[in-house]
Design an enzyme around this catalytic site. Structure first.
Site, PDB file in Angstrom:
ATOM      1  N   ARG A   1      35.691  40.079  42.429  1.00 33.52           N
ATOM      2  CA  ARG A   1      36.493  38.917  42.442  1.00 33.52           C
ATOM      3  C   ARG A   1      36.268  38.297  44.098  1.00 33.52           C
ATOM      4  O   ARG A   1      35.617  39.242  44.960  1.00 33.52           O
ATOM      5  CB  ARG A   1      37.760  39.098  42.232  1.00 33.52           C
ATOM      6  CG  ARG A   1      38.591  40.288  43.324  1.00 33.52           C
ATOM      7  CD  ARG A   1      39.818  40.101  43.443  1.00 33.52           C
ATOM      8  NE  ARG A   1      40.534  41.313  44.249  1.00 33.52           N
ATOM      9  CZ  ARG A   1      40.296  41.376  45.678  1.00 33.52           C
ATOM     10  NH1 ARG A   1      39.541  40.644  46.320  1.00 33.52           N
ATOM     11  NH2 ARG A   1      40.935  42.320  46.107  1.00 33.52           N
TER      12      ARG A   1
ATOM     13  N   ILE B   1      45.461  35.492  45.405  1.00 35.76           N
ATOM     14  CA  ILE B   1      44.638  35.043  44.481  1.00 35.76           C
ATOM     15  C   ILE B   1      43.287  35.302  44.847  1.00 35.76           C
ATOM     16  O   ILE B   1      42.716  35.083  45.796  1.00 35.76           O
ATOM     17  CB  ILE B   1      44.782  33.399  44.160  1.00 35.76           C
ATOM     18  CG1 ILE B   1      46.171  32.978  43.673  1.00 35.76           C
ATOM     19  CG2 ILE B   1      43.809  32.860  43.354  1.00 35.76           C
ATOM     20  CD1 ILE B   1      46.307  31.701  43.478  1.00 35.76           C
TER      21      ILE B   1
ATOM     22  N   CYS C   1      43.771  40.437  52.843  1.00 37.45           N
ATOM     23  CA  CYS C   1      42.774  39.344  52.386  1.00 37.45           C
ATOM     24  C   CYS C   1      41.932  39.029  53.722  1.00 37.45           C
ATOM     25  O   CYS C   1      41.310  38.045  53.735  1.00 37.45           O
ATOM     26  CB  CYS C   1      43.649  38.378  51.778  1.00 37.45           C
ATOM     27  SG  CYS C   1      44.775  38.640  50.524  1.00 37.45           S
TER      28      CYS C   1
END
Length: 240
Positions: free
Chosen positions: A93, A163, A193
């Site tokens: 991802r 996300i 992140c």
């Protein structure tokens, strides 16, 4: 007008790796639905078609640090995280390292963006809109999405929902991680992140009450149905 059924697989409290395995089965079903002669479903139990699109919902049973396509942590960092009792995993991802663990809702939508005529950036925006609707339902009106290159849903400078998605041949995988009653101290050991100077928060912290994953499942599904204009078909057996 509904864009067709989406199968919901509610795994409950499961290891992160198991949720990934279920997602892979859903990906195979989505590819078969696109290429097979049988229309919008693939054979299921007793030959009954099941939807080609799915969303896998789970709560990680153990703490795990997961990184995306931008690279693994250095060996010294990985050893330090492992010493704290967390697992380590790579995922296909976008995004850098983050934490998944108990008290967090993981949602892996497996959707056909070509059939939905939805660009990838529009899909990410739809995931953000979904979580914002959920927050409004819970009384958290201050939640917001930030302009690119930031993703996710935020309370001030603290991220509430991360996300990270993958899209291959227009079919999505991975998705979002919403902090419900997560132990946020796990995030102290990384730069979540890869965002320096930003914090992490949870629904429980922002609402001032204990909000579990079970508490948010129904409002999440209601919001999913609205944003993606679909009907939901429930399946408790991830092997379907």
């Amino acid at each position: 007008m509904s864009r067709g059924p989406v199968r919901v697989l509610r795994l409950g409290l499961r290891p992160y790796a198991e949720a990934l395995r279920v997602q892979e089965r859903c990906l195979r079903a989505a590819r078969a639905a696109r290429t097979g002669p049988g229309g919008p479903g693939v054979p299921g139990v007793a030959g009954v078609p099941v939807p080609g699109e799915s969303v896998v919902l789970s709560e990680p049973a153990e703490p795990v640090y997961v990184w995306g396509l931008r690279g693994a942590p250095e060996a010294e960092v990985a050893a330090r995280l492992r010493a704290r009792g967390a697992g380590l995993a790579a995922a296909r991802r976008g995004g850098r390292i983050t934490f998944h663990g108990p008290g967090q809702l993981l949602a892996f939508p497996v959707l056909d963006l070509r059939r939905r005529r939805l660009p990838l950036r529009g899909y990410v925006a739809a995931l953000e809109a979904l979580v914002l609707r959920l927050c409004r339902r819970l009384g958290l009106a201050a939640a917001r999405a930030l302009p690119p290159p930031f993703t996710g849903v935020w309370m001030g400078d603290s991220k509430l929902c991360a996300i990270g998605v993958h899209c291959g041949n227009h079919i999505t995988s991975h998705g979002l991680a919403l902090n419900c009653c997560t132990d946020l101290t796990w995030f102290d050991h990384i730069v979540p992140c890869g965002l320096e100077g930003k914090g992490v928060t949870s629904l429980s912290r922002e609402l001032g009450r204990h909000v579990t994953v079970d508490h948010v499942l129904q409002p999440f599904l209601d919001s999913f149905q609205e944003v993606f204009d679909c009907t939901l078909v429930f399946s408790e057996d991830p092997g379907d």
